[in-house]
Design a protein around this motif. Sequence first.
Motif, PDB file in Angstrom:
ATOM      1  N   THR A  96       1.864 -47.642 -20.370  1.00  0.00           N
ATOM      2  CA  THR A  96       0.773 -48.392 -19.643  1.00  0.00           C
ATOM      3  C   THR A  96      -0.526 -47.359 -19.825  1.00  0.00           C
ATOM      4  OG1 THR A  96       2.482 -49.422 -18.057  1.00  0.00           O
ATOM      5  CG2 THR A  96       0.104 -49.275 -17.366  1.00  0.00           C
ATOM      6  N   ARG A 113      -8.263 -47.651 -19.554  1.00  0.00           N
ATOM      7  CA  ARG A 113      -8.960 -49.101 -20.110  1.00  0.00           C
ATOM      8  C   ARG A 113     -10.294 -49.390 -19.845  1.00  0.00           C
ATOM      9  NH1 ARG A 113      -4.259 -53.041 -18.677  1.00  0.00           N
ATOM     10  NH2 ARG A 113      -2.354 -51.521 -18.352  1.00  0.00           N
ATOM     11  N   ASP A 143       1.472 -54.776 -24.609  1.00  0.00           N
ATOM     12  CA  ASP A 143       1.589 -53.448 -23.870  1.00  0.00           C
ATOM     13  C   ASP A 143       0.370 -52.694 -23.851  1.00  0.00           C
ATOM     14  OD1 ASP A 143       1.434 -52.272 -26.608  1.00  0.00           O
ATOM     15  OD2 ASP A 143       3.375 -51.365 -26.453  1.00  0.00           O
ATOM     16  N   GLY A 156      -3.473 -57.882 -16.952  1.00  0.00           N
ATOM     17  CA  GLY A 156      -2.209 -57.785 -17.594  1.00  0.00           C
ATOM     18  C   GLY A 156      -1.618 -59.261 -17.945  1.00  0.00           C
TER      19      GLY A 156
END
Length: 192
Positions: A8, A14, A51, A103
């Motif tokens: 993650t 991100r 993922d 997600g």
Amino acid sequence: MPTVTNTTLSLTQRLDIAVDIVDALDYLHNHCQPPIVHCDLKPSNILLAEDMKNASKSHQSSGTVGIKGSIGYVAPEYGEACAVSTLGDVYSLGILLLEMFTGRSPTDDVFRDSLDLHRFCEDAFPDRVLEIECLISVIGLGLSCSKHQPKERKAVADAAVEMHAIRDEAYLMFAGSLAIDMEGKGEAKTAQ
């Protein structure tokens, strides 16, 4: 005993990846002569998969003649035989941003009939998006890029400027929180 790796990505990772993606698309559209249209912007084409790390799984590509891109990421106007354009890439960018920060894949089984990833996020925006300002900002940017009508989409250069501002603001917030946290730990040690 096998080692467990964390697949993650953190929020900062991100945000950094999103800035890099928007910058690359801005470069292709606004700094190449002639402009380059990617036509298939999706996680597995930027080394991100379900993922958000491993690109070994790819999404199913459309086999329809005339449609450029992959199901879930292709701009709606391409299904209406419109010419390939940079605005099609902006749509894919919007969907990609929504996916990275929710997600949820645009091909998720929950999306059927008139519900898609854009509508799912639009319905939750801003009240039901986590109360982290940068998440609200990124989801808002993703929504403005993935509008159904090409002329309503944000220009990629503007998206790049906005994505940089979101990331920079998040860094300042994280740095401020860290400083307060470290300051609090220092006061706790002094009190002992």
